[in-house]
Motif scaffolding. Structure first.
Motif, PDB file in Angstrom:
ATOM      1  N   ARG A 198       0.829  -1.209   0.000  1.00  0.00           N
ATOM      2  CA  ARG A 198       0.000   0.000   0.000  1.00  0.00           C
ATOM      3  C   ARG A 198       0.864   1.260   0.000  1.00  0.00           C
ATOM      4  N   VAL A 199       1.916   1.253   0.794  1.00  0.00           N
ATOM      5  CA  VAL A 199       2.878   2.357   0.856  1.00  0.00           C
ATOM      6  C   VAL A 199       4.276   1.754   0.923  1.00  0.00           C
ATOM      7  N   GLY A 243       2.879   5.618  -2.952  1.00  0.00           N
ATOM      8  CA  GLY A 243       1.605   5.014  -2.575  1.00  0.00           C
ATOM      9  C   GLY A 243       1.018   4.277  -3.755  1.00  0.00           C
ATOM     10  N   GLY A 244       0.218   3.268  -3.481  1.00  0.00           N
ATOM     11  CA  GLY A 244      -0.429   2.500  -4.536  1.00  0.00           C
ATOM     12  C   GLY A 244      -1.526   3.301  -5.215  1.00  0.00           C
ATOM     13  N   ALA A 304      -4.889   4.859  -1.916  1.00  0.00           N
ATOM     14  CA  ALA A 304      -3.683   4.670  -1.100  1.00  0.00           C
ATOM     15  C   ALA A 304      -2.982   5.993  -0.850  1.00  0.00           C
ATOM     16  N   ASP A 306      -3.202   6.931   2.808  1.00  0.00           N
ATOM     17  CA  ASP A 306      -2.240   6.178   3.610  1.00  0.00           C
ATOM     18  C   ASP A 306      -0.834   6.737   3.417  1.00  0.00           C
ATOM     19  N   SER A 308      -8.752  -4.973  -4.826  1.00  0.00           N
ATOM     20  CA  SER A 308      -7.455  -5.485  -5.258  1.00  0.00           C
ATOM     21  C   SER A 308      -7.679  -6.562  -6.313  1.00  0.00           C
TER      22      SER A 308
END
Length: 231
Positions: A140-141, A150-151, A155, A158, A192
């Motif tokens: 994710r990060v 970040g994704g 994301a 995050d 996902s």
């Protein structure tokens, strides 16, 4: 705490949530100076058809503590934009942190900033990092030194909270998380490719096919121009 100067690139055809999610977090840091950066101060049309207003031109941008690049369909043009890539290299040389959200990682990689660095991006473009010298890392990060990525899209929040904890401390980051009530509880487990139903995954992959083709071609050109193995 001394004022932090944080810049986020705002460019045509970007995905607005890549920018506005982190922007909401960064703007909540006490005393932070947060700027939206582009070549001019004219309205920028983003993905979805509406407009954002840059606040600082690249030419007038001060030295930044943090520089961040969002993603979106517009990254294909950015990856071959000499002015933008030069600006990013210059700011990255002195910035405390250099960040990307979603496919913004491809722009940093095209600038040569992620060579040998671990990075993440949107799942549909993860395989395009390696041809540009980055090390694709599914998370994710991802942090590698002062580079934080970040994704895909959401994301970015995050990513920003992770960076705030480094810049201002975990307590400040947690206070911001609470203030924006960031407590994700999605109604479906389809966020996902590993968990989405196969038919949903196939439909989204088909939806991305055209832009992915453009993006892959841009990566090939950048890799060839830089003399990198295109893989």
């Amino acid at each position: 705490m001394a004022s932090l100067c944080i810049g986020l690139l705002a460019f045509p055809r970007m995905t607005q949530l890549d920018l506005t999610g982190p922007l909401q977090v960064f703007a909540s840091i006490p005393g932070a100076d947060v700027r939206l950066l582009w070549k001019t101060l004219d309205p920028v049309q983003v993905q979805g058809g509406f407009h954002l207003l840059p606040t600082t031109t690249l030419a007038d941008c001060p030295t930044l503590d943090v520089i961040c690049v969002p993603g979106g369909p517009g990254v294909q043009a950015l990856m071959e934009d000499a002015e933008v890539l030069s600006f990013l290299r210059g700011q990255a040389a002195t910035a405390r942190f250099v960040g990307s959200i979603c496919t913004g990682a491809l722009v940093l990689a095209a600038a040569g900033l992620l060579r040998g660095k671990q990075a993440t991006t949107h799942w549909a473009s993860m395989d395009l990092l390696a041809p540009l010298g980055a090390i694709p890392t599914k998370a994710r990060v991802v942090r590698d030194g002062k580079f934080i990525s970040g994704g895909g899209v959401t994301a970015g929040i995050d990513f920003a909270l992770t960076m705030v904890a480094e810049l201002a401390g975990q307590a400040v980051a947690e206070a911001i998380q609470l203030s924006i009530e960031y407590a994700p509880a999605p109604p479906f487990n389809a966020g996902s490719p590993d968990t989405a139903p196969p038919d949903v995954l196939a439909a989204v992959q088909a939806q991305f096919a055209a832009v992915r083709g453009e993006r892959h071609a841009a990566v090939e050109r950048v890799a060839a121009a830089q003399g990198w193995a295109s893989g």
